[in-house]
Design a protein around this motif. Structure first.
Motif, PDB file in Angstrom:
ATOM      1  N   ILE A  76       4.236  -0.200 -21.423  1.00  0.00           N
ATOM      2  CA  ILE A  76       3.579  -0.575 -20.280  1.00  0.00           C
ATOM      3  C   ILE A  76       4.044   0.083 -19.217  1.00  0.00           C
ATOM      4  O   ILE A  76       2.709   0.697 -18.754  1.00  0.00           O
ATOM      5  CB  ILE A  76       2.614  -2.168 -19.840  1.00  0.00           C
ATOM      6  CG1 ILE A  76       2.294  -2.412 -21.557  1.00  0.00           C
ATOM      7  CG2 ILE A  76       2.076  -2.542 -18.947  1.00  0.00           C
ATOM      8  CD1 ILE A  76       2.291  -4.339 -21.275  1.00  0.00           C
ATOM      9  N   VAL A  77       5.055  -0.311 -18.947  1.00  0.00           N
ATOM     10  CA  VAL A  77       5.334  -0.244 -17.600  1.00  0.00           C
ATOM     11  C   VAL A  77       5.871   1.482 -17.464  1.00  0.00           C
ATOM     12  O   VAL A  77       5.370   2.222 -16.609  1.00  0.00           O
ATOM     13  CB  VAL A  77       7.095  -0.637 -16.929  1.00  0.00           C
ATOM     14  CG1 VAL A  77       7.176  -0.345 -15.878  1.00  0.00           C
ATOM     15  CG2 VAL A  77       6.200  -2.511 -17.079  1.00  0.00           C
ATOM     16  N   GLY A  78       5.789   2.217 -18.606  1.00  0.00           N
ATOM     17  CA  GLY A  78       6.672   3.408 -18.865  1.00  0.00           C
ATOM     18  C   GLY A  78       4.889   4.288 -18.941  1.00  0.00           C
ATOM     19  O   GLY A  78       4.945   5.391 -18.383  1.00  0.00           O
ATOM     20  N   PHE A  79       3.593   3.588 -19.553  1.00  0.00           N
ATOM     21  CA  PHE A  79       2.681   4.479 -19.334  1.00  0.00           C
ATOM     22  C   PHE A  79       1.519   4.263 -17.768  1.00  0.00           C
ATOM     23  O   PHE A  79       1.234   5.672 -17.720  1.00  0.00           O
ATOM     24  CB  PHE A  79       2.212   4.124 -20.307  1.00  0.00           C
ATOM     25  CG  PHE A  79       2.217   4.709 -21.395  1.00  0.00           C
ATOM     26  CD1 PHE A  79       1.207   5.911 -21.785  1.00  0.00           C
ATOM     27  CD2 PHE A  79       2.644   4.371 -22.853  1.00  0.00           C
ATOM     28  CE1 PHE A  79       1.603   6.856 -23.076  1.00  0.00           C
ATOM     29  CE2 PHE A  79       2.987   5.045 -24.117  1.00  0.00           C
ATOM     30  CZ  PHE A  79       2.288   6.278 -24.351  1.00  0.00           C
ATOM     31  N   ARG A  80       2.193   2.991 -16.930  1.00  0.00           N
ATOM     32  CA  ARG A  80       1.741   3.226 -15.355  1.00  0.00           C
ATOM     33  C   ARG A  80       2.277   3.632 -14.542  1.00  0.00           C
ATOM     34  O   ARG A  80       1.610   4.743 -13.906  1.00  0.00           O
ATOM     35  CB  ARG A  80       1.807   1.510 -15.621  1.00  0.00           C
ATOM     36  CG  ARG A  80       1.705   1.165 -13.826  1.00  0.00           C
ATOM     37  CD  ARG A  80       0.008   1.885 -13.340  1.00  0.00           C
ATOM     38  NE  ARG A  80      -0.392   1.849 -12.187  1.00  0.00           N
ATOM     39  CZ  ARG A  80      -0.624   0.676 -11.436  1.00  0.00           C
ATOM     40  NH1 ARG A  80      -0.919  -0.764 -12.161  1.00  0.00           N
ATOM     41  NH2 ARG A  80      -0.679   1.194 -10.059  1.00  0.00           N
ATOM     42  N   HIS A  81       3.437   4.417 -14.627  1.00  0.00           N
ATOM     43  CA  HIS A  81       4.808   4.984 -13.653  1.00  0.00           C
ATOM     44  C   HIS A  81       4.562   6.210 -14.041  1.00  0.00           C
ATOM     45  O   HIS A  81       3.955   7.053 -12.951  1.00  0.00           O
ATOM     46  CB  HIS A  81       6.514   4.442 -14.068  1.00  0.00           C
ATOM     47  CG  HIS A  81       7.255   5.452 -13.172  1.00  0.00           C
ATOM     48  ND1 HIS A  81       7.231   5.052 -12.276  1.00  0.00           N
ATOM     49  CD2 HIS A  81       7.799   6.789 -12.918  1.00  0.00           C
ATOM     50  CE1 HIS A  81       7.835   6.202 -11.810  1.00  0.00           C
ATOM     51  NE2 HIS A  81       8.233   7.297 -12.377  1.00  0.00           N
ATOM     52  N   LEU A  83       1.075   7.572 -15.572  1.00  0.00           N
ATOM     53  CA  LEU A  83       0.443   7.871 -14.909  1.00  0.00           C
ATOM     54  C   LEU A  83       0.137   8.248 -13.566  1.00  0.00           C
ATOM     55  O   LEU A  83      -0.545   9.005 -13.025  1.00  0.00           O
ATOM     56  CB  LEU A  83      -0.715   6.825 -14.959  1.00  0.00           C
ATOM     57  CG  LEU A  83      -1.847   6.545 -14.184  1.00  0.00           C
ATOM     58  CD1 LEU A  83      -2.838   8.329 -14.925  1.00  0.00           C
ATOM     59  CD2 LEU A  83      -2.989   5.865 -14.768  1.00  0.00           C
ATOM     60  N   ASP A  84       0.955   7.141 -12.902  1.00  0.00           N
ATOM     61  CA  ASP A  84       1.048   7.453 -11.468  1.00  0.00           C
ATOM     62  C   ASP A  84       1.886   8.671 -10.869  1.00  0.00           C
ATOM     63  O   ASP A  84       1.393   9.698  -9.527  1.00  0.00           O
ATOM     64  CB  ASP A  84       2.174   5.872 -10.418  1.00  0.00           C
ATOM     65  CG  ASP A  84       1.325   4.857 -10.816  1.00  0.00           C
ATOM     66  OD1 ASP A  84      -0.186   5.331 -11.050  1.00  0.00           O
ATOM     67  OD2 ASP A  84       1.501   3.821 -10.404  1.00  0.00           O
ATOM     68  N   GLY A  85       2.735   9.243 -11.603  1.00  0.00           N
ATOM     69  CA  GLY A  85       3.334  10.266 -11.279  1.00  0.00           C
ATOM     70  C   GLY A  85       1.972  11.734 -11.475  1.00  0.00           C
ATOM     71  O   GLY A  85       1.951  12.532 -10.361  1.00  0.00           O
ATOM     72  N   VAL A 112      -4.627   5.316 -21.278  1.00  0.00           N
ATOM     73  CA  VAL A 112      -4.388   3.908 -21.181  1.00  0.00           C
ATOM     74  C   VAL A 112      -4.257   4.345 -23.396  1.00  0.00           C
ATOM     75  O   VAL A 112      -4.168   3.261 -23.743  1.00  0.00           O
ATOM     76  CB  VAL A 112      -5.775   3.473 -20.665  1.00  0.00           C
ATOM     77  CG1 VAL A 112      -5.833   2.080 -22.131  1.00  0.00           C
ATOM     78  CG2 VAL A 112      -6.258   3.337 -19.916  1.00  0.00           C
ATOM     79  N   GLY A 113      -5.145   4.799 -23.977  1.00  0.00           N
ATOM     80  CA  GLY A 113      -5.298   5.061 -25.126  1.00  0.00           C
ATOM     81  C   GLY A 113      -3.683   5.391 -25.962  1.00  0.00           C
ATOM     82  O   GLY A 113      -3.575   4.836 -26.194  1.00  0.00           O
ATOM     83  N   GLY A 114      -2.748   6.311 -24.603  1.00  0.00           N
ATOM     84  CA  GLY A 114      -1.478   6.132 -25.274  1.00  0.00           C
ATOM     85  C   GLY A 114      -0.921   4.546 -25.290  1.00  0.00           C
ATOM     86  O   GLY A 114      -0.246   4.341 -25.917  1.00  0.00           O
ATOM     87  N   GLY A 115      -1.066   4.091 -24.374  1.00  0.00           N
ATOM     88  CA  GLY A 115      -0.429   2.886 -24.198  1.00  0.00           C
ATOM     89  C   GLY A 115      -1.066   2.074 -25.545  1.00  0.00           C
ATOM     90  O   GLY A 115      -0.241   1.177 -25.581  1.00  0.00           O
ATOM     91  N   ALA A 116      -2.470   2.150 -25.518  1.00  0.00           N
ATOM     92  CA  ALA A 116      -3.115   0.791 -26.773  1.00  0.00           C
ATOM     93  C   ALA A 116      -2.237   1.492 -28.124  1.00  0.00           C
ATOM     94  O   ALA A 116      -2.100   0.516 -28.698  1.00  0.00           O
ATOM     95  CB  ALA A 116      -4.593   1.346 -26.461  1.00  0.00           C
TER      96      ALA A 116
END
Length: 131
Positions: A76-81, A83-85, A112-116
């Protein structure tokens, strides 16, 4: 009196950054960076402490809550980080508003798709659907 017509220098500067939303995005990137530092260290240490790095051992490790929960947080944190970058890159280098909006929406859907997909795969392993 508009927002930029304040009587004091602080009043003129407040809320008038390049993106007009202050430091929230900057702070989010730093917090996720620190979280990834801790979670990445946990991941490396956990993998080094396993007796073997074969598929059966990794599946048994992810069956336990001590393996699955931090791994879910890492995803979760990896995909959020990420996306922000990437959004910062798009905001800096795509100058047309419509194109910028389109790229940001596309990146959001990809993140979101990759994280899901990653969380679904982790859940299948953690709950025993994968042997």
């Amino acid at each position: 009196m508009s927002l930029g017509d304040s009587a004091t220098p602080l009043g003129r500067a407040r809320g008038l950054g390049s993106a007009h939303h202050g430091g929230e995005h900057w702070l989010t990137e730093r917090v996720t960076s620190v979280a990834l530092l801790f979670l990445g260290t946990w991941l490396l240490a956990s993998l080094l402490l396993l007796p073997k790095l074969d598929q059966r051992t990794l599946i048994e490790w992810l069956h336990a809550p001590s393996g699955a929960i931090p791994m879910g947080l890492f995803v979760i944190v990896g995909f959020r980080h990420a996306l922000d970058g990437v959004k910062v890159v798009v905001d800096d280098y795509v100058h047309q508003e419509g194109s910028r909006f389109t790229w940001n929406i596309l990146l959001l859907f990809l993140a979101v798709g990759g994280g899901a997909i990653a969380l679904f795969a982790l859940a299948r392993i953690a709950f025993g659907s994968i042997a």
